[in-house]
Design an enzyme around this catalytic site. Structure first.
Site, PDB file in Angstrom:
ATOM      1  N   ASP A 188       2.154  -4.767  25.734  1.00 56.27           N
ATOM      2  CA  ASP A 188       2.827  -3.467  25.814  1.00 56.27           C
ATOM      3  C   ASP A 188       4.235  -3.646  26.375  1.00 56.27           C
ATOM      4  OD1 ASP A 188       0.455  -2.561  24.974  1.00 56.27           O
ATOM      5  OD2 ASP A 188       0.012  -1.310  26.727  1.00 56.27           O
ATOM      6  N   GLU A 218       6.225  -6.201  26.137  1.00 59.03           N
ATOM      7  CA  GLU A 218       7.145  -6.741  25.127  1.00 59.03           C
ATOM      8  C   GLU A 218       7.552  -5.661  24.136  1.00 59.03           C
ATOM      9  OE1 GLU A 218       6.040 -11.167  24.001  1.00 59.03           O
ATOM     10  OE2 GLU A 218       4.279 -10.039  24.603  1.00 59.03           O
ATOM     11  N   LEU A 233     -17.170  19.090  -0.163  1.00 55.95           N
ATOM     12  CA  LEU A 233     -18.255  18.191  -0.570  1.00 55.95           C
ATOM     13  C   LEU A 233     -19.595  18.898  -0.498  1.00 55.95           C
ATOM     14  CD1 LEU A 233     -17.550  14.890   1.421  1.00 55.95           C
ATOM     15  CD2 LEU A 233     -17.517  15.157  -1.060  1.00 55.95           C
ATOM     16  N   GLU A 282     -18.511   5.754   3.166  1.00 52.50           N
ATOM     17  CA  GLU A 282     -17.516   5.848   4.243  1.00 52.50           C
ATOM     18  C   GLU A 282     -18.036   6.769   5.347  1.00 52.50           C
ATOM     19  OE1 GLU A 282     -14.298   7.761   2.252  1.00 52.50           O
ATOM     20  OE2 GLU A 282     -14.193   6.249   0.676  1.00 52.50           O
ATOM     21  N   LYS A 337     -18.114   9.879   7.678  1.00 57.82           N
ATOM     22  CA  LYS A 337     -17.570  11.232   7.524  1.00 57.82           C
ATOM     23  C   LYS A 337     -17.053  11.644   8.898  1.00 57.82           C
ATOM     24  CE  LYS A 337     -18.727  15.818   5.788  1.00 57.82           C
ATOM     25  NZ  LYS A 337     -18.047  16.510   6.859  1.00 57.82           N
ATOM     26  N   ASP A 343     -15.245  13.449  11.883  1.00 61.55           N
ATOM     27  CA  ASP A 343     -15.176  14.859  12.226  1.00 61.55           C
ATOM     28  C   ASP A 343     -13.822  15.172  12.848  1.00 61.55           C
ATOM     29  OD1 ASP A 343     -16.355  17.252  12.163  1.00 61.55           O
ATOM     30  OD2 ASP A 343     -17.712  16.928  13.851  1.00 61.55           O
ATOM     31  N   ARG A 396      -5.374  21.370   5.174  1.00 62.91           N
ATOM     32  CA  ARG A 396      -6.088  21.637   3.931  1.00 62.91           C
ATOM     33  C   ARG A 396      -6.043  23.127   3.599  1.00 62.91           C
ATOM     34  NH1 ARG A 396     -11.596  23.051   2.929  1.00 62.91           N
ATOM     35  NH2 ARG A 396     -12.153  22.501   0.805  1.00 62.91           N
ATOM     36  N   GLU A 406      -8.081  12.299   7.536  1.00 61.60           N
ATOM     37  CA  GLU A 406      -8.589  13.116   8.626  1.00 61.60           C
ATOM     38  C   GLU A 406      -7.844  12.739   9.905  1.00 61.60           C
ATOM     39  OE1 GLU A 406     -10.973  14.949   7.236  1.00 61.60           O
ATOM     40  OE2 GLU A 406     -12.119  15.830   8.872  1.00 61.60           O
ATOM     41  N   TYR A 460      -8.671   8.525   3.255  1.00 61.11           N
ATOM     42  CA  TYR A 460      -9.797   8.191   2.397  1.00 61.11           C
ATOM     43  C   TYR A 460      -9.622   8.626   0.957  1.00 61.11           C
ATOM     44  CZ  TYR A 460     -10.824  12.934   3.952  1.00 61.11           C
ATOM     45  OH  TYR A 460     -10.728  14.258   4.280  1.00 61.11           O
ATOM     46  N   LYS A 506     -19.482   7.993  -2.394  1.00 59.36           N
ATOM     47  CA  LYS A 506     -18.651   8.313  -3.552  1.00 59.36           C
ATOM     48  C   LYS A 506     -18.941   7.329  -4.672  1.00 59.36           C
ATOM     49  CE  LYS A 506     -15.057   9.817  -0.415  1.00 59.36           C
ATOM     50  NZ  LYS A 506     -13.781   9.577   0.235  1.00 59.36           N
ATOM     51  N   LYS A 537     -25.583  14.186   5.774  1.00 65.87           N
ATOM     52  CA  LYS A 537     -25.415  14.651   7.152  1.00 65.87           C
ATOM     53  C   LYS A 537     -26.647  14.377   7.977  1.00 65.87           C
ATOM     54  CE  LYS A 537     -21.864  18.048   6.680  1.00 65.87           C
ATOM     55  NZ  LYS A 537     -21.654  19.481   6.655  1.00 65.87           N
ATOM     56  N   CYS A 553     -16.121  29.075  48.087  1.00 70.00           N
ATOM     57  CA  CYS A 553     -16.306  27.674  47.701  1.00 70.00           C
ATOM     58  C   CYS A 553     -17.691  27.180  48.104  1.00 70.00           C
ATOM     59  CB  CYS A 553     -15.219  26.828  48.367  1.00 70.00           C
ATOM     60  SG  CYS A 553     -15.516  25.065  48.197  1.00 70.00           S
ATOM     61  N   CYS A 559     -17.212  24.637  51.170  1.00 71.00           N
ATOM     62  CA  CYS A 559     -16.689  24.986  52.497  1.00 71.00           C
ATOM     63  C   CYS A 559     -16.861  26.454  52.855  1.00 71.00           C
ATOM     64  CB  CYS A 559     -15.216  24.602  52.611  1.00 71.00           C
ATOM     65  SG  CYS A 559     -14.139  25.654  51.604  1.00 71.00           S
ATOM     66  N   CYS A 614     -10.512  26.291  45.027  1.00 69.06           N
ATOM     67  CA  CYS A 614     -10.712  26.440  46.456  1.00 69.06           C
ATOM     68  C   CYS A 614      -9.381  26.027  47.070  1.00 69.06           C
ATOM     69  CB  CYS A 614     -11.828  25.512  46.946  1.00 69.06           C
ATOM     70  SG  CYS A 614     -11.815  25.333  48.734  1.00 69.06           S
ATOM     71  N   CYS A 654     -11.146  21.622  52.835  1.00 69.51           N
ATOM     72  CA  CYS A 654     -12.467  21.703  52.196  1.00 69.51           C
ATOM     73  C   CYS A 654     -13.080  20.301  52.100  1.00 69.51           C
ATOM     74  CB  CYS A 654     -12.316  22.307  50.810  1.00 69.51           C
ATOM     75  SG  CYS A 654     -13.803  22.192  49.819  1.00 69.51           S
TER      76      CYS A 654
HETATM   77  S1  IVH Z   1     -13.931  13.013   0.660  1.00 70.67           S
HETATM   78  C1  IVH Z   1     -13.328  15.333  -3.071  1.00 70.67           C
HETATM   79  N1  IVH Z   1     -14.262  11.332   2.597  1.00 70.67           N
HETATM   80  O1  IVH Z   1     -15.405  16.130   5.219  1.00 70.67           O
HETATM   81  C2  IVH Z   1     -13.265  14.541  -1.853  1.00 70.67           C
HETATM   82  N2  IVH Z   1     -14.112  13.636   3.152  1.00 70.67           N
HETATM   83  O2  IVH Z   1     -17.339  18.093   4.098  1.00 70.67           O
HETATM   84  C3  IVH Z   1     -13.768  15.272  -0.676  1.00 70.67           C
HETATM   85  N3  IVH Z   1     -14.252  14.096   5.570  1.00 70.67           N
HETATM   86  O3  IVH Z   1     -13.111  18.424   3.939  1.00 70.67           O
HETATM   87  C4  IVH Z   1     -13.496  14.664   0.616  1.00 70.67           C
HETATM   88  N4  IVH Z   1     -14.459  12.009   6.208  1.00 70.67           N
HETATM   89  O4  IVH Z   1     -12.285  16.896   5.773  1.00 70.67           O
HETATM   90  C5  IVH Z   1     -14.118  12.612   2.268  1.00 70.67           C
HETATM   91  N5  IVH Z   1     -14.557   9.702   4.236  1.00 70.67           N
HETATM   92  C6  IVH Z   1     -14.393  10.977   3.896  1.00 70.67           C
HETATM   93  C7  IVH Z   1     -14.376  12.005   4.863  1.00 70.67           C
HETATM   94  C8  IVH Z   1     -14.236  13.328   4.443  1.00 70.67           C
HETATM   95  C9  IVH Z   1     -14.392  13.258   6.602  1.00 70.67           C
HETATM   96  C10 IVH Z   1     -14.196  15.565   5.670  1.00 70.67           C
HETATM   97  C11 IVH Z   1     -13.103  16.213   4.859  1.00 70.67           C
HETATM   98  C12 IVH Z   1     -13.797  17.205   3.988  1.00 70.67           C
HETATM   99  C13 IVH Z   1     -15.119  17.371   4.611  1.00 70.67           C
HETATM  100  C14 IVH Z   1     -16.135  17.716   3.545  1.00 70.67           C
END
Ligand code: IVH
Length: 677
Positions: free
Chosen positions: A33, A35, A83, A116, A118, A120, A139, A181, A233, A299, A323, A417, A420, A435, A440
């Protein structure tokens, strides 16, 4: 001369972009860091000296722009889709059966899957034209999003130019629109929330809300302070001579362009193998991710097959989100209690009937603050949903109100509190209740814990246990009492033998010489951490001098904002705090910067040095320490206040600047003469 300068600037920008990419995108830094900071500082200094050579693409221009009035709406180049979901292996098989029917016989055996995480966070869409980031949007509803370019530019993992590294073999496409994301790593999110709570500012319920809230700030300077990251992605739109034929290829191409792309992705040619991986992942890898993921996205790899399959409504047929059940559990909230933080904040927490969540037993969970409990109307006795994800501290998500018996009463923040018994206060506009009793005991215990900790007075063998015990016994009533402990009294305590007491007393004694910056950090003035403390000591030389600094003077210090200046000023205006400092001094705690460390007379007192280039024998740090030990000051950039520039080989812009300003330039030999070494 200007040509040389332009070359140097270019080299620095390249190096900074490269190392920032290694750090923020690849998570694999090559240099320290320090450097990196040195490169950065040199670039900033050079650009300050040559504003005409600043380019919009320079990493220094990542600085946040001015606050916006609101966000402009932008129409996406192509719909930003959502999705469909599957929740179990049957759902996955059903998805496969649906798309297989629509594929020609020849394709069926050739289907490959990319899997991949997903993640959040918040979905964003970035547009690059001729390699430059021209638009960053949310989006929104999939058709129209909001223009948050200024905020996205502040994220280090968002390249402002592609390819992000000029060594890249790939050339920038004429246009590319990508989707990914923005998220906050769980550990960073928790650190941020803890700081917010200490300062009485609103906390965020989870990393997703935090990422969304941080990106939707009207002032990009706020976004810039948030620990946000990105990963990509999807390619949404692409104009280039080359063709990209599959998701796997697309991800590799995005990586080659220097975008952050998750490495925890897999490709399968066999459906059953893929399905087994997906089921297992929920039990294993998912729990060890540094960010929150609620599932996996599967996918179909081949773009031609994707195109053939198309969409149903807003969901592509060629992808599905698998999920996992939320790591949630329902249990009874036995009680809501409150603990008291170091700065006096009252933090409500839930005492729960123990329950298994995500593989561990949870019996306590955070309730954030008073408003959280009130807004969700969580009452003692309620059945509540509790969540734990990754390393996130368990939290109460909601009360199951249908299950109430009618006996549950709304919860009220205590008026006094719990530690105290003194009245508590909630300032208008603040989320926290405090407080305000400076004596305290709960605050004192937390305060001592901080005082003796590593970055502060660093007293070995002293921790929260000792803090609790010694305050309970009345041996410590204020931070200064740490230096007035009576060894004989300690020896009477159970478990405190001769050796232990001797070691503890020695560690306390040793800490007296940590210096005024550490002491300032240790006393816990809100907003004063190591960096600010050092800056104050550099400027004032001693706590005595700082104590009497007028407010206007503190406000004028660079890097200290008005709120912080006021905090510092107010703290020193309070008599008990001034008494505290006096007692530290009386105990022999060092409250002034040493001018000379015993081995060196303060021959350089009042002189300011800047060091540049490579010295023949001394490292920069050694030279710096020697100068400081002789009472001199060392700063980073040359100004008219610089007394001497110490220049070694390959001295760059600092030398030029010194020559321009007429600052005397000396070499190591001359420095040694001045130091008489
Ligand atoms: S693909 C048509 N890939 O999940 C392609 N989405 O439930 C659709 N998300 O709105 C998205 N990781 O915000 C894709 N590896 C991933 C993702 C991903 C997170 C989110 C994305 C999407 C939501 C759909």
């Amino acid at each position: 001369m200007t040509d040389n300068m332009a070359e140097r600037l270019d080299a620095l920008r390249r190096a900074i972009d490269y190392h920032a990419h290694r750090y923020y995108v690849l998570d694999d830094p090559e240099i320290s860091d320090a450097e990196y900071d040195a490169l950065w500082r040199e670039l900033v200094a050079l650009e300050a000296a040559h504003p005409e050579l600043v380019t919009p693409g320079s990493p220094t221009q990542r600085v946040p722009g001015a606050p916006a009035e609101g966000f402009a709406k932008v129409r996406h180049a192509a719909p930003i889709l959502s999705l469909g979901n599957a929740f179990d292996p049957d759902g996955l098989t059903a998805w496969r059966d649906r798309f297989m029917r629509l594929l020609p016989e020849a394709d069926r055996a050739a289907v490959a899957y990319v899997v991949e995480p997903k993640i959040d966070g918040l979905s964003v869409v970035l547009t690059y034209e001729n390699g430059e980031l021209t638009l960053g949007a949310t989006r929104g509803d999939g058709e129209v999003g909001e223009d948050i370019t200024a905020n996205l530019r502040t994220l280090r993992s968002v390249p402002r130019r592609i390819p992000a590294s000029r060594e890249s073999a790939v050339r920038a496409p004429a246009r590319i629109v990508v989707r990914g994301e923005v998220y906050a790593p769980v550990a960073d999110f928790e650190r941020f929330n803890a700081q917010q709570q200490e300062s009485g500012v609103r906390t965020y319920a989870n990393p997703r809300n935090f990422a969304a809230g941080s990106l939707r700030q009207l002032d990009p300077r706020i976004t810039a302070t948030r620990p946000l990251r990105l990963w990509l992605y999807q390619i949404v739109d692409f104009q280039d001579a080359r063709a990209i034929r599959s998701q796997w290829e697309a991800l590799q191409y995005l990586r080659d362009l220097g975008f952050p792309v998750e490495r925890r992705i897999r490709r399968f040619t066999d459906f059953d193998e893929m399905a087994a991986y997906v089921v297992e992942w929920g039990q294993t890898d998912r729990r060890s991710l540094p960010y929150e993921a609620d599932g996996l996205v599967i996918k179909i790899d081949d773009f031609a097959m994707q195109a053939r399959l198309g969409y149903v409504g807003k969901d592509p047929r060629w992808a599905v989100a698998y999920k996992y059940p939320a790591e949630e559990a329902v249990t009874r909230l036995i009680d809501i209690r409150v603990n008291v933080g170091r700065t006096g904040t009252l933090n409500p927490y839930a005492v729960l009937e123990p329950v298994q969540v995500g593989g561990v037993t949870v019996s306590q969970a955070t309730l954030h603050n008073e408003d959280y409990v009130k807004e969700l109307d969580i009452r003692p006795g309620d059945m509540v949903a509790v969540k734990r994800a990754g390393e996130v501290i368990p939290q109460v998500l909601r009360a199951l109100k249908d299950l109430r018996t009618g006996a549950e009463q709304p919860w009220e923040m205590p008026k006094t509190c719990p530690a105290c018994g003194q009245p508590v206060e909630r300032a208008p506009g603040e989320a926290a209740t405090y407080c305000v009793n400076s004596e305290c005991p709960a605050q004192l215990v937390r305060g001592i814990e901080h005082f003796v900790s590593r970055g502060a007075m660093d007293i070995e063998g002293f921790g929260i246990r000792q803090a609790e015990l010694l305050t309970q016994l009345g041996f410590i009533r204020s931070l200064a009492d740490v230096y007035y402990l009576d060894a004989d009294k300690l020896l009477e305590l159970e478990g405190y033998g001769d050796k232990r007491v001797r070691n503890l007393m020695a560690a306390i004694e040793e800490s007296k010489a940590r210096g005024p910056a550490r002491l300032l950090t240790a006393v816990g003035i809100r907003g004063v951490g190591e960096i600010v403390a050092e800056q104050l000591v550099d400027h004032y030389g001693s706590i005595d001098a700082l104590m009497d600094a007028p407010l206007a003077e503190l406000q004028a210090l660079s890097g200290i904002g008005p709120v912080l200046a006021q905090n510092i000023y107010d703290w020193f205006q309070k008599q008990p705090n001034r008494r505290l400092i006096e007692r530290f001094k009386a105990a022999g705690v060092q409250t002034a910067a040493s001018r000379g460390t015993g081995d060196g007379p303060a021959t350089l007192a009042g002189l300011t040095f800047v060091i540049t280039g490579t010295l023949p024998n001394l490292s920069r740090d050694q030279a710096k320490d020697l100068i400081k030990a002789h009472g001199g000051k060392v700063t980073d950039s040359v100004s008219k206040n610089t007394s001497y520039l110490v220049a070694g080989e390959a001295a760059g812009s600092k030398l030029t600047k010194a020559q321009q300003l007429g600052v005397p330039v000396i070499d190591e030999a001359r420095l040694r003469e001045m130091l008489a070494i």
